[in-house]
Design a protein around this motif. Structure first.
Motif, PDB file in Angstrom:
ATOM      1  N   PHE A  38     -43.039  25.487  13.924  1.00  0.00           N
ATOM      2  CA  PHE A  38     -43.321  26.536  14.896  1.00  0.00           C
ATOM      3  C   PHE A  38     -42.149  26.702  15.872  1.00  0.00           C
ATOM      4  CE2 PHE A  38     -44.994  27.503  19.199  1.00  0.00           C
ATOM      5  CZ  PHE A  38     -45.359  28.819  18.981  1.00  0.00           C
ATOM      6  N   TRP A  39     -41.646  25.583  16.417  1.00  0.00           N
ATOM      7  CA  TRP A  39     -40.521  25.651  17.359  1.00  0.00           C
ATOM      8  C   TRP A  39     -39.289  26.258  16.696  1.00  0.00           C
ATOM      9  CZ3 TRP A  39     -40.450  25.714  22.359  1.00  0.00           C
ATOM     10  CH2 TRP A  39     -41.500  25.118  23.064  1.00  0.00           C
ATOM     11  N   GLU A  40     -39.021  25.877  15.471  1.00  0.00           N
ATOM     12  CA  GLU A  40     -37.873  26.427  14.757  1.00  0.00           C
ATOM     13  C   GLU A  40     -38.006  27.941  14.633  1.00  0.00           C
ATOM     14  OE1 GLU A  40     -34.199  26.285  13.290  1.00  0.00           O
ATOM     15  OE2 GLU A  40     -35.268  24.534  14.031  1.00  0.00           O
ATOM     16  N   THR A  41     -39.207  28.413  14.314  1.00  0.00           N
ATOM     17  CA  THR A  41     -39.455  29.843  14.161  1.00  0.00           C
ATOM     18  C   THR A  41     -39.265  30.594  15.475  1.00  0.00           C
ATOM     19  OG1 THR A  41     -40.995  29.448  12.349  1.00  0.00           O
ATOM     20  CG2 THR A  41     -41.177  31.565  13.468  1.00  0.00           C
ATOM     21  N   VAL A  42     -39.849  30.107  16.581  1.00  0.00           N
ATOM     22  CA  VAL A  42     -39.748  30.854  17.847  1.00  0.00           C
ATOM     23  C   VAL A  42     -38.337  30.811  18.426  1.00  0.00           C
ATOM     24  CG1 VAL A  42     -42.194  30.691  18.435  1.00  0.00           C
ATOM     25  CG2 VAL A  42     -40.616  28.992  19.347  1.00  0.00           C
ATOM     26  N   LYS A  43     -37.559  29.793  18.067  1.00  0.00           N
ATOM     27  CA  LYS A  43     -36.150  29.762  18.486  1.00  0.00           C
ATOM     28  C   LYS A  43     -35.344  30.760  17.668  1.00  0.00           C
ATOM     29  CE  LYS A  43     -36.046  24.968  20.055  1.00  0.00           C
ATOM     30  NZ  LYS A  43     -35.649  23.589  19.700  1.00  0.00           N
ATOM     31  N   GLN A  44     -35.550  30.768  16.351  1.00  0.00           N
ATOM     32  CA  GLN A  44     -34.767  31.637  15.469  1.00  0.00           C
ATOM     33  C   GLN A  44     -35.085  33.111  15.645  1.00  0.00           C
ATOM     34  OE1 GLN A  44     -35.168  30.306  11.408  1.00  0.00           O
ATOM     35  NE2 GLN A  44     -33.715  28.635  11.684  1.00  0.00           N
ATOM     36  N   ASP A  45     -36.348  33.446  15.851  1.00  0.00           N
ATOM     37  CA  ASP A  45     -36.703  34.872  15.924  1.00  0.00           C
ATOM     38  C   ASP A  45     -36.543  35.466  17.326  1.00  0.00           C
ATOM     39  OD1 ASP A  45     -39.029  34.149  17.366  1.00  0.00           O
ATOM     40  OD2 ASP A  45     -40.359  34.442  15.640  1.00  0.00           O
ATOM     41  N   GLY A  46     -36.102  34.638  18.294  1.00  0.00           N
ATOM     42  CA  GLY A  46     -35.795  35.150  19.632  1.00  0.00           C
ATOM     43  C   GLY A  46     -36.956  35.157  20.609  1.00  0.00           C
ATOM     44  N   ARG A  47     -38.169  34.791  20.155  1.00  0.00           N
ATOM     45  CA  ARG A  47     -39.308  34.842  21.068  1.00  0.00           C
ATOM     46  C   ARG A  47     -39.183  33.827  22.201  1.00  0.00           C
ATOM     47  NH1 ARG A  47     -44.456  34.400  17.392  1.00  0.00           N
ATOM     48  NH2 ARG A  47     -43.021  33.077  16.230  1.00  0.00           N
ATOM     49  N   LEU A  48     -38.581  32.656  21.938  1.00  0.00           N
ATOM     50  CA  LEU A  48     -38.405  31.675  23.007  1.00  0.00           C
ATOM     51  C   LEU A  48     -37.442  32.214  24.067  1.00  0.00           C
ATOM     52  CD1 LEU A  48     -39.089  28.919  24.184  1.00  0.00           C
ATOM     53  CD2 LEU A  48     -37.215  27.956  22.840  1.00  0.00           C
ATOM     54  N   ASP A  49     -36.365  32.849  23.643  1.00  0.00           N
ATOM     55  CA  ASP A  49     -35.431  33.446  24.600  1.00  0.00           C
ATOM     56  C   ASP A  49     -36.099  34.547  25.417  1.00  0.00           C
ATOM     57  OD1 ASP A  49     -33.266  31.805  23.961  1.00  0.00           O
ATOM     58  OD2 ASP A  49     -32.577  33.145  22.367  1.00  0.00           O
ATOM     59  N   THR A  50     -36.987  35.316  24.783  1.00  0.00           N
ATOM     60  CA  THR A  50     -37.721  36.361  25.511  1.00  0.00           C
ATOM     61  C   THR A  50     -38.602  35.724  26.585  1.00  0.00           C
ATOM     62  OG1 THR A  50     -37.708  37.781  23.562  1.00  0.00           O
ATOM     63  CG2 THR A  50     -39.321  38.293  25.266  1.00  0.00           C
ATOM     64  N   LEU A  51     -39.296  34.640  26.236  1.00  0.00           N
ATOM     65  CA  LEU A  51     -40.109  33.925  27.227  1.00  0.00           C
ATOM     66  C   LEU A  51     -39.248  33.426  28.381  1.00  0.00           C
ATOM     67  CD1 LEU A  51     -42.595  31.665  25.222  1.00  0.00           C
ATOM     68  CD2 LEU A  51     -43.188  33.483  26.820  1.00  0.00           C
ATOM     69  N   LYS A  52     -38.115  32.804  28.041  1.00  0.00           N
ATOM     70  CA  LYS A  52     -37.228  32.251  29.075  1.00  0.00           C
ATOM     71  C   LYS A  52     -36.759  33.337  30.046  1.00  0.00           C
ATOM     72  CE  LYS A  52     -35.101  28.471  26.423  1.00  0.00           C
ATOM     73  NZ  LYS A  52     -33.811  28.054  25.853  1.00  0.00           N
ATOM     74  N   SER A  53     -36.630  34.566  29.550  1.00  0.00           N
ATOM     75  CA  SER A  53     -36.110  35.653  30.397  1.00  0.00           C
ATOM     76  C   SER A  53     -37.065  36.026  31.530  1.00  0.00           C
ATOM     77  CB  SER A  53     -35.792  36.888  29.548  1.00  0.00           C
ATOM     78  OG  SER A  53     -36.984  37.534  29.126  1.00  0.00           O
ATOM     79  N   VAL A  54     -38.350  35.657  31.431  1.00  0.00           N
ATOM     80  CA  VAL A  54     -39.305  35.978  32.502  1.00  0.00           C
ATOM     81  C   VAL A  54     -39.780  34.725  33.245  1.00  0.00           C
ATOM     82  CG1 VAL A  54     -40.095  38.096  31.379  1.00  0.00           C
ATOM     83  CG2 VAL A  54     -41.323  35.941  30.968  1.00  0.00           C
ATOM     84  N   ALA A  55     -39.186  33.584  32.942  1.00  0.00           N
ATOM     85  CA  ALA A  55     -39.623  32.314  33.533  1.00  0.00           C
ATOM     86  C   ALA A  55     -39.261  32.217  35.009  1.00  0.00           C
ATOM     87  CB  ALA A  55     -38.995  31.145  32.779  1.00  0.00           C
ATOM     88  N   SER A  56     -40.130  31.539  35.767  1.00  0.00           N
ATOM     89  CA  SER A  56     -39.878  31.343  37.195  1.00  0.00           C
ATOM     90  C   SER A  56     -39.069  30.069  37.465  1.00  0.00           C
ATOM     91  CB  SER A  56     -41.199  31.318  37.969  1.00  0.00           C
ATOM     92  OG  SER A  56     -42.025  30.287  37.485  1.00  0.00           O
TER      93      SER A  56
END
Length: 159
Positions: A38-56
């Motif tokens: 799961f972690w590999e997938t969310v890192k590769q497809d950019g979803r983790l970076d999208t989450l990080k962009s709205v993090a406080s």
């Protein structure tokens, strides 16, 4: 016994992108494999970076939560924002938390180690508080000397 603290925390929200874990809850190898994929997938497809962009803050959360009798697992960040990609807004309650600090060679190693210590050593041995369910998380706080530094946060109640 492992080194741990009880900490009072205000309620907070983690915005998560999740998956349902299919392995039996006692199949640790299967669960860990699913989480790693799961972690590999969310890192590769950019979803983790999208989450990080709205993090406080810079914390990355790996959240375990039972939802409608399903074992759910989320990559998340602390935020008040929402995203179309997000699958859940996870509310952590105000109260006491068992906190175990540690480090690992990777986020996966950190999560597995801290979860094992908290659920395998600390919670079975303590007599003054207990975990009664609700979301719990491994929190990746940063890096130091090439190692991942973090904590596991588990809401607990007094016995």
């Amino acid at each position: 016994m492992a080194n741990y603290n009880l900490e009072k925390k205000e309620s907070f929200i983690v915005l998560g992108i999740g998956t349902e874990l299919q392995s039996h809850y006692t199949d640790y190898a299967g669960i860990n494999k699913e989480k790693a994929e799961f972690w590999e997938t969310v890192k590769q497809d950019g979803r983790l970076d999208t989450l990080k962009s709205v993090a406080s803050n810079d914390y990355i959360f790996a959240v375990n939560e039972a939802v409608n009798n399903k074992m759910m697992y989320y990559a998340g960040v602390m935020t008040d924002a929402t995203l179309p990609e997000a699958t859940r807004v996870i509310q952590f309650p105000k109260g006491d938390y068992l906190v175990v600090k540690g480090e690992g060679n990777s986020a996966e190693e950190l999560s597995n180690t801290l979860t094992g210590i908290a659920f395998g050593q600390v919670l079975p041995e303590v007599t003054d508080f207990a975990y009664v369910g609700g979301p719990n998380a491994t929190v990746e706080i940063g890096q130091e000397n090439g190692r991942v530094i973090g904590e596991v946060w588990i809401p607990v109640v007094g016995k």
